[in-house]
Design a protein around this motif. Structure first.
Motif, PDB file in Angstrom:
ATOM      1  N   TYR A  77      13.438 -32.871  11.103  1.00 18.13           N
ATOM      2  CA  TYR A  77      14.596 -31.981  11.148  1.00 18.13           C
ATOM      3  C   TYR A  77      14.287 -30.712  11.929  1.00 18.13           C
ATOM      4  O   TYR A  77      13.139 -30.371  12.145  1.00 18.13           O
ATOM      5  N   SER A  79      13.775 -27.066  12.254  1.00 15.00           N
ATOM      6  CA  SER A  79      13.332 -26.133  11.239  1.00 15.00           C
ATOM      7  C   SER A  79      14.265 -24.945  11.009  1.00 15.00           C
ATOM      8  O   SER A  79      14.506 -24.555   9.879  1.00 15.00           O
ATOM      9  N   PRO A  80      14.805 -24.330  12.051  1.00 14.13           N
ATOM     10  CA  PRO A  80      15.602 -23.140  11.768  1.00 14.13           C
ATOM     11  C   PRO A  80      17.046 -23.488  11.422  1.00 14.13           C
ATOM     12  O   PRO A  80      17.878 -22.625  11.254  1.00 14.13           O
ATOM     13  N   LEU A 106       8.052 -34.914   5.373  1.00 21.16           N
ATOM     14  CA  LEU A 106       8.922 -34.071   6.187  1.00 21.16           C
ATOM     15  C   LEU A 106       8.219 -33.589   7.436  1.00 21.16           C
ATOM     16  O   LEU A 106       7.020 -33.346   7.431  1.00 21.16           O
ATOM     17  N   ARG A 107       8.989 -33.412   8.479  1.00 25.54           N
ATOM     18  CA  ARG A 107       8.433 -32.842   9.688  1.00 25.54           C
ATOM     19  C   ARG A 107       9.436 -31.911  10.336  1.00 25.54           C
ATOM     20  O   ARG A 107      10.320 -32.352  11.075  1.00 25.54           O
ATOM     21  N   PRO A 108       9.309 -30.615  10.040  1.00 26.89           N
ATOM     22  CA  PRO A 108      10.199 -29.653  10.698  1.00 26.89           C
ATOM     23  C   PRO A 108       9.785 -29.491  12.150  1.00 26.89           C
ATOM     24  O   PRO A 108       8.606 -29.577  12.477  1.00 26.89           O
TER      25      PRO A 108
ATOM     26  N   LYS B  87      13.568 -23.226   1.132  1.00 25.19           N
ATOM     27  CA  LYS B  87      13.311 -23.517   2.550  1.00 25.19           C
ATOM     28  C   LYS B  87      12.059 -22.785   3.011  1.00 25.19           C
ATOM     29  O   LYS B  87      11.210 -23.362   3.689  1.00 25.19           O
ATOM     30  N   ASP B  91       8.608 -24.473   4.180  1.00 29.64           N
ATOM     31  CA  ASP B  91       8.053 -24.147   5.495  1.00 29.64           C
ATOM     32  C   ASP B  91       6.593 -23.732   5.404  1.00 29.64           C
ATOM     33  O   ASP B  91       5.738 -24.242   6.129  1.00 29.64           O
ATOM     34  N   LEU B  94       4.297 -26.565   4.027  1.00 30.34           N
ATOM     35  CA  LEU B  94       4.172 -27.622   5.027  1.00 30.34           C
ATOM     36  C   LEU B  94       3.217 -27.210   6.146  1.00 30.34           C
ATOM     37  O   LEU B  94       2.394 -28.014   6.605  1.00 30.34           O
ATOM     38  N   LEU B 104       2.384 -33.459   2.003  1.00 30.85           N
ATOM     39  CA  LEU B 104       3.097 -32.745   0.954  1.00 30.85           C
ATOM     40  C   LEU B 104       4.230 -33.629   0.453  1.00 30.85           C
ATOM     41  O   LEU B 104       5.054 -34.098   1.242  1.00 30.85           O
ATOM     42  N   LEU B 106       7.490 -33.945  -2.253  1.00 28.30           N
ATOM     43  CA  LEU B 106       8.407 -33.088  -2.987  1.00 28.30           C
ATOM     44  C   LEU B 106       8.911 -33.765  -4.243  1.00 28.30           C
ATOM     45  O   LEU B 106       9.106 -34.975  -4.280  1.00 28.30           O
TER      46      LEU B 106
END
Lengths: 344, 344
Positions: A77, A79-80, A106-108, B87, B91, B94, B104, B106
């Motif tokens: 996704y 990130s910001p 997850l991978r921002p 969030k 962040d 992660l 990680l 959740l």
DNA sequence: CTATGGAATGACAACGCTGTCAAGCTGGAA
DNA sequence: TTCCAGCTTGACAGCGTTGTCATTCCATAG
């Protein structure tokens, strides 16, 4: 040392311990635990009882290594991004994964980025991700698509611009919702309706705009480009776009913003010009984020079932990974207009 | 089939392939990959080159199975919580995990819940989670603490009420920030300052309240219980609490809400009573969520370095897991007042 | 009663890595 | 020169599952 003692001491019973307790081979335990067929009912019960007594949990590492499957899904996704959206996506994906004993990683990502492809490749190969969930606008990045195809990693795109054959695509009736929202304003007498577009990289942007035009057309209202401004799905761009609209010689009496954050910006621009909302100007948003109900006045907006969409995306992706016949693309989800006080 | 061909065909070189290419044993490859000492520089280079050429990535499943370590951290959070907070936590955690090749996982939870302990236990044993990050208010649940102690799973608590010996605790100077925020109002002439408390289950609630009282005391302003109301860190409770304060015979001229969401509620209550902000009433929040800057007027609030706090939490937790000397509890992080337009 | 075939079960070899421990090298001290 | 300690390196046995294939069981047909 009996398996019982071992379990009590370490809390880590293995398949051997269960097999011993149940008086069967480890293979049979494996069959029961994985719900495979061809196990006599009475045997299954014995094993299940032993599993329960020893509080046995299969070791995922061993399972992955032996089965050459990681049981891991990835969620990539921006990130910001708008995070109330991601929260719902996360919630939905997580609940689907939990039901089927998959893990979700997850991978921002920060867009746009030259390293994007490298980052995602590392992410996928490192964790042996089997399939990827791509919430908008991730489903529309050509580089990413190419990478996934090269790696032969299936993916599920949420609200992409275009569906990809052979992959999971989850859509929502955004155009219909935008149409209904615009029509809602028209029915209340509005004729000069401004529109703030969303980021052209998102498939949603075009659909929402199309719905607006469609509604105008249906009601015989001439489309005027001067009432349309480009935004980028964020507060500042919404504010700037609304400011332009409100400084027009002939001001619109209503503004449709392509999401709530831009609607919030529009509210601010209106306030700075002393415009009372909704009397002097109606404003509507899209997405029904928490923000919508906290603004003044609370926003009329459109709620999408993001959570359910994400859950379905994950489920169909897992089906795909497990070779279950891919359903015909799931029917688009329905949206719902939420009427609050930002409209006359 | 040479390893090169294998790699090209499958994209999955193993440690054997690398060893073969580099002309060393798999153990040496393992040493290099894991940055272990006692490898001759020239050998290391050879191995690294082979790794690069074959695009070798260690198989995490095999690594976990063999090393009896999962390299997985868990993040347990309240699902319906304020998500801009989560969030940032996400962040930070992660990014720390990524740097050290941890994963990680959740686990959202709905509080309060009778099944909480079961859910977390399943989460931990299933995925073999090595350590858990507990953002507030998760760090203060006695049942959870007991569970983690029983399972011998170390944890890192972010902003808990009380620090737990032997575990990682990350704090922020919330009391000082609340003090400064209140003092900021006092210096601008406010004397009747209302306060909306946060959820008593959060450690933050008490600290923010203490800072308020401390500021009053310093400036010789008598503390009045009638100006203090209980809230629960959410919009509705903030609105209700503010409504009570504003219906008092002698109304406060400023309200300190213990977070932004409650401040938003206070703004709404004020508006419903026709109070102009900030002229008739100043309102301040806490947390500097995106909401704060989108409200009208934008909120004066306090920014905490949540992202950095979470990152540090994860890092110290990993240190703990790897037996590195636990630093003395990390110094509390500093907060920062963000002045916007909701205060005179 | 026996033959037959599918259902039920088990034996055993991977899977790819790390831990253990032994062996080979190397350079400096004696 | 010899010896020793410490640095390097490697052989090998697991780690806890699942996949493969062989074997046993059982009900039914003949």
């Amino acid at each position: 040392m009996t398996s019982k003692q071992r379990e009590a001491r370490q809390g880590k019973a293995t398949i051997f311990d269960v097999a011993e307790q149940a008086g069967v081979s480890i293979k049979t335990v494996s069959r029961v635990v994985n719900n495979e067929p061809n196990v006599r009912e009475s045997t299954r019960d014995k094993v299940l009882e032993a599993v329960g007594r020893l509080r046995y949990r299969p070791n995922v590492a061993a399972r992955s290594l032996s089965g050459r499957r990681s049981w891991v899904l990835g969620l990539v996704y921006g990130s910001p991004d708008e995070f109330s959206y991601m929260k719902d996506v996360l919630d939905g994906a997580l609940s689907a994964c939990e039901e089927r004993d998959y893990s979700l990683l997850l991978r921002p990502l920060t867009l746009p980025s030259a390293e994007l492809v490298d980052q995602v490749e590392r992410f996928i190969t490192q964790a042996r991700v089997e399939g990827v969930i791509l919430p908008a606008p991730m489903g529309d990045l050509p580089d990413l698509q190419r990478l996934l195809r090269r790696l032969e990693i299936p993916f599920a795109a949420i609200a992409p611009k275009v569906a990809t054959a052979g992959q999971v695509t989850i859509l929502c009736e955004e155009q219909a919702a935008s149409f209904a929202l615009t029509e809602f304003l028209i029915e209340r007498g509005h004729r000069a309706i401004g529109f703030i577009k969303g980021d052209p990289d998102h498939g949603a942007a075009a659909k929402r705009f199309a719905g607006y035009r469609q509604a105008l057309a249906k009601h015989g209202i001439r489309y005027q480009g001067r009432l349309v401004r480009q935004g980028y799905f964020n507060f500042d761009s919404g504010k700037a776009a609304a400011a332009e609209l409100l400084d027009l010689p002939q001001t619109p009496t209503a503004i449709v913003a392509s999401n709530d954050d831009m609607a919030a910006g529009a509210l601010l621009a209106a306030r700075q010009r002393g415009l009372a909302i909704p009397h002097a100007l109606s404003v509507v948003g899209f997405d029904d984020t928490p923000l919508a109900s906290r603004l003044w006045p609370p926003l009329t907006t459109v709620r999408q079932p993001i959570r359910e969409m994400a859950k379905t995306a994950a489920e169909l992706l897992m089906d795909l990974l497990n070779g279950k016949a891919t359903q015909p693309p799931a029917a688009p989800f329905a949206c719902e207009i939420v009427v609050r006080e930002s409209t006359t």
